[in-house]
Design a protein around this motif. Structure first.
Motif, short mmCIF file in Angstrom:
data_model
loop_
_atom_site.label_atom_id
_atom_site.label_comp_id
_atom_site.label_asym_id
_atom_site.label_seq_id
_atom_site.Cartn_x
_atom_site.Cartn_y
_atom_site.Cartn_z
N GLY A 16 0.89 -1.34 -0.22
CA GLY A 16 -0.12 0.03 0.11
C GLY A 16 0.71 1.27 0.04
N LEU A 17 1.97 1.08 0.54
CA LEU A 17 2.86 2.20 0.77
C LEU A 17 3.71 2.38 -0.50
CD1 LEU A 17 4.42 2.03 4.17
CD2 LEU A 17 2.57 3.73 3.61
N TYR A 18 3.79 1.47 -1.26
CA TYR A 18 4.46 1.55 -2.43
C TYR A 18 3.43 2.10 -3.56
CZ TYR A 18 6.96 0.06 -6.79
OH TYR A 18 7.56 -0.15 -7.88
N VAL A 57 2.18 9.32 -6.19
CA VAL A 57 2.66 10.53 -6.10
C VAL A 57 3.81 10.88 -7.25
CG1 VAL A 57 4.53 11.98 -4.84
CG2 VAL A 57 2.64 10.61 -3.40
N VAL A 58 4.58 10.00 -7.56
CA VAL A 58 5.42 9.95 -8.67
C VAL A 58 4.84 10.11 -9.90
CG1 VAL A 58 7.10 8.66 -10.05
CG2 VAL A 58 7.13 8.82 -7.48
N ALA A 59 3.58 9.37 -10.47
CA ALA A 59 2.84 9.51 -11.52
C ALA A 59 2.32 10.94 -11.61
CB ALA A 59 1.60 8.50 -11.35
N SER A 60 1.83 11.34 -10.38
CA SER A 60 1.37 12.80 -10.62
C SER A 60 2.54 13.98 -11.16
CB SER A 60 0.83 13.57 -9.11
OG SER A 60 1.94 13.46 -8.34
N LEU A 93 9.97 4.65 -10.50
CA LEU A 93 10.10 4.90 -9.00
C LEU A 93 11.16 4.02 -8.25
CD1 LEU A 93 8.54 5.81 -6.45
CD2 LEU A 93 7.11 4.01 -6.68
N VAL A 94 12.01 4.88 -7.53
CA VAL A 94 12.98 4.20 -6.75
C VAL A 94 12.50 3.98 -5.25
CG1 VAL A 94 15.48 4.07 -6.04
CG2 VAL A 94 14.92 5.10 -8.30
N VAL A 95 12.24 2.71 -4.98
CA VAL A 95 11.94 2.65 -3.32
C VAL A 95 13.03 1.98 -2.55
CG1 VAL A 95 10.24 1.53 -1.82
CG2 VAL A 95 9.79 2.10 -4.06
N ALA A 96 13.28 3.03 -1.64
CA ALA A 96 14.59 2.68 -0.57
C ALA A 96 13.80 2.51 0.84
CB ALA A 96 15.52 3.67 -0.53
#
Length: 148
Positions: free
Chosen positions: A95-97, A103-106, A112-115
């Motif tokens: 869900g957080l992803y 947000v990135v799509a906006s 998108l890089v998730v760290a």
């Protein structure tokens, strides 16, 4: 114990607007939760993190208390959410992803890089998260021992 009633200040705050904004923000996460009550607690926890400026459950409970509820009761409710067996940490992480993707799509970004910083996921609080390790609190590291 001296307690200051918060009912006067709460009347001036845009509570409905804050609740609506938090619900809209967390919609990709909340859709993954199996029950409407869990969704409400999830929104309360988000508001608690913002108001308490801390991810600690007692601070979160203190942040959303409206004067009529006790901090202990809200903290228990938050702990029941965290320990709920009807969903996993993978559900919350997914869900957080999804929120991050929205947000990135906006911003119309290509990828998108998730760290995730695993320092806050210390034992014994997290058991099933990949890469959980013991965090040593000595600062600075010892110069006599070699790190493997």
């Amino acid at each position: 114990m001296i307690r200051i009633a918060q009912s006067e200040g709460i009347g001036d705050l845009p509570v409905e607007e804050l609740l609506a904004a938090a619900t809209t923000f967390a919609k990709p996460l909340l859709e993954r939760l199996p029950d409407e009550r869990l969704r409400l607690v999830g929104v309360l926890m988000i508001l608690g993190i913002v108001a308490g400026q801390s991810p600690l459950i007692t601070q979160m409970a203190r942040g959303v208390r409206d004067g009529s509820r006790y901090i202990t009761a809200l903290a228990r409710r938050f702990y029941r959410f965290v320990w709920n067996r009807r969903f996993s940490q993978q559900t919350l992480q997914g869900g957080l992803y999804a929120i991050g993707q929205a947000v990135v799509a906006s911003y119309e970004v290509a990828e998108l890089v998730v760290a995730i910083d695993p320092v806050n996921f210390e034992k014994p609080y997290t058991y099933e998260l990949e890469g959980v390790s013991t965090v040593y609190k000595s600062t600075p590291p010892s110069l006599t021992t070699k790190n493997a």
